[in-house]
Write an enzyme that holds these catalytic residues in place. Structure first.
Site, PDB file in Angstrom:
ATOM      1  CG  HIS A 184      35.016 -14.752  87.872  1.00 31.88           C
ATOM      2  ND1 HIS A 184      34.188 -14.175  86.939  1.00 31.88           N
ATOM      3  CD2 HIS A 184      34.803 -14.092  89.041  1.00 31.88           C
ATOM      4  CE1 HIS A 184      33.491 -13.202  87.521  1.00 31.88           C
ATOM      5  NE2 HIS A 184      33.844 -13.141  88.788  1.00 31.88           N
ATOM      6  CD  GLU A 187      35.254 -16.938  84.591  1.00 34.22           C
ATOM      7  OE1 GLU A 187      35.800 -15.931  84.113  1.00 34.22           O
ATOM      8  OE2 GLU A 187      34.134 -16.904  85.154  1.00 34.22           O
ATOM      9  CG  HIS A 318      35.381 -12.666  82.913  1.00 33.61           C
ATOM     10  ND1 HIS A 318      35.139 -12.892  84.234  1.00 33.61           N
ATOM     11  CD2 HIS A 318      35.927 -11.425  82.842  1.00 33.61           C
ATOM     12  CE1 HIS A 318      35.515 -11.846  84.948  1.00 33.61           C
ATOM     13  NE2 HIS A 318      35.993 -10.940  84.123  1.00 33.61           N
ATOM     14  CD  GLU A 391      31.654 -13.846  80.397  1.00 31.69           C
ATOM     15  OE1 GLU A 391      32.227 -14.953  80.477  1.00 31.69           O
ATOM     16  OE2 GLU A 391      31.310 -13.190  81.390  1.00 31.69           O
TER      17      GLU A 391
END
Ligand SMILES: [Zn+2]
Length: 428
Positions: A184, A187, A318, A391
């Protein structure tokens, strides 16, 4: 939509722009729909479970982070109204475009032609800086590093691959481990995570016994940047764009496919992605329609040697929410086709161990909300690779979630060293 033209105009309006109120405190009266920004940053609470959160994620909003019963989303006024009608508590916390402006520094001194991060964030690597860094690693550590490429992005940027191992020119009978980052676009902290890992396993070789042991007994692969086009676009014009997807044009004039919904395993199966091209979770017109996913899949497919997948473990990094996630994302079921009780238990055990090391929260991916066509489901479903999604930092927050200052790079990447080592150990 955010444009360079807008950034140029802002320089003239700098004095007033800095005085614009961009956040509403919790108790303040919320603006009416007519006043609400086109892209508002909202805090959504009231989702009772993962099914509710899936409904929020599928409503077309852009989910920035989700944790502890709250979701940070970017939404239009109409989308916010839909969520309110579904019974959610939807609190406007700011104007996303203005927050991006502010996070990008003083517009009066912004260099809109610079291909670099905004002032103060130059510690982050651009695509070219990343290429230079890994070329230097390959040159400086030629005995244990080989640099190659898995292909090119839609706009033609290189998707480099690094292999780190002793006897690096030989395909030895050692477990292979893959780390992937920056799928992404916005990020950016994740690119730093991959670069830090490369640095650690090269500079530490021969001096750090843990590092030396892993380099001697594993074949470590790193794909530091899976979405270079999006990452470059995200810092174009001297300011952050809040961009997530790749930069492939769509038939309706919108731009970008969510790479992490474009993988071939159960693509588009289960309401965990969008068929609408303008959506932030657009899955693409078909599975593997993005050159970036095609390149990653082809590389992993190529590691099947003599009928056996050589890659045993994988982390895709991420941001943000501080979570350790494992498959499947497409179903709420723990045990299902392609996942036995023993296999699930192993995911949970190692995931919990890694979370104990970095202080993240461990859970099955769908425990957050349903996703389909993501890399982790494909890595496990297609190749039985022990595949996790991290994450990273921070645990919550709005605009700073994606754009933590560069002072956070060192503490938040080294924070995962222990978890990376746990994965490398369990790849054996
Ligand atoms: Zn992401």
């Amino acid at each position: 939509m955010f444009t360079k033209r807008r950034a140029l105009g802002l320089a003239a309006a700098a004095a007033t722009a800095l005085m614009v109120v961009t956040a509403w405190s919790a108790g303040a009266q919320e603006p009416t729909a007519a006043q609400a920004p086109d892209r508002g940053l909202y805090r959504v609470t009231g989702a009772q479970d993962a099914q509710d959160r899936t409904a929020v994620a599928n409503s077309g909003v852009d989910v920035l982070g989700a944790r502890d019963g709250a979701m940070e989303v970017v939404a239009s006024p109409a989308q916010a109204d839909v969520l309110r009608k579904q019974g959610m508590t939807v609190e406007l916390t700011g104007d996303f475009a203005k927050l991006l402006d502010e996070r990008s520094g003083d517009p009066a001194t912004r260099d809109v032609s610079a291909a670099d991060f905004p002032a103060g964030d130059e510690g982050y690597h651009t695509h070219d800086e990343m290429l230079a860094e890994i070329s230097a690693a390959a040159t400086d550590h030629a005995a244990i590093v080989s640099k190659s490429s898995i292909g090119s992005s839609f706009e033609g940027r290189d998707l480099p691959l690094l292999k780190i191992s002793d006897n690096v020119g030989t395909d030895e009978a050692e477990p292979e481990v893959l780390f992937t980052c920056n799928m992404h676009a916005r990020e950016h902290l994740t690119l730093e995570m991959c670069l830090h890992t490369i640095q650690r396993f090269t500079d530490g070789y021969g001096t750090d016994p843990t590092v030396t042991g892993f380099v001697d007994s594993r074949e470590i692969y790193v794909i530091p940047q899976q979405n270079p086009d999006g990452a470059e676009f995200d810092i174009s014009g001297g300011e952050y764009q809040g961009w997530r997807k790749n930069r492939q044009p769509n038939s309706d004039g919108s731009v970008g496919t969510d790479i992490n919904r474009n993988f071939a395993y159960n693509w588009g199966c289960c309401g965990g992605s969008s068929g609408s091209p303008s959506s932030e979770t657009y899955r693409g017109p078909s599975a593997v329609s993005t050159p970036e996913v095609a390149a990653v899949q082809a590389f992993v497919d190529s590691r099947v040697v003599g009928g056996v997948q050589q890659i045993k473990a994988h982390i895709d990094f991420h941001t943000f929410s501080e979570l350790v996630l494992w498959p499947f994302g497409y179903t709420f079921d723990t045990v299902t086709d392609g996942m036995t009780q023993e296999e699930y238990q192993r995911f949970q055990d190692i995931g919990t161990q890694m979370a104990g090391s970095n202080g993240y929260t461990p859970m099955q991916s769908s425990g957050l909300y349903i996703t389909d066509g993501d890399i982790n489901d494909w890595m496990w479903g297609q190749h039985k690779v022990l595949s996790y999604c991290f994450e990273m930092y921070p645990s919550g927050g709005g605009i700073d979630g994606f754009y933590p200052p560069d002072e956070d790079i060192v503490p938040q990447t080294t924070r995962n060293d222990g978890a990376v080592d746990i994965l490398l150990t369990n790849a054996g």
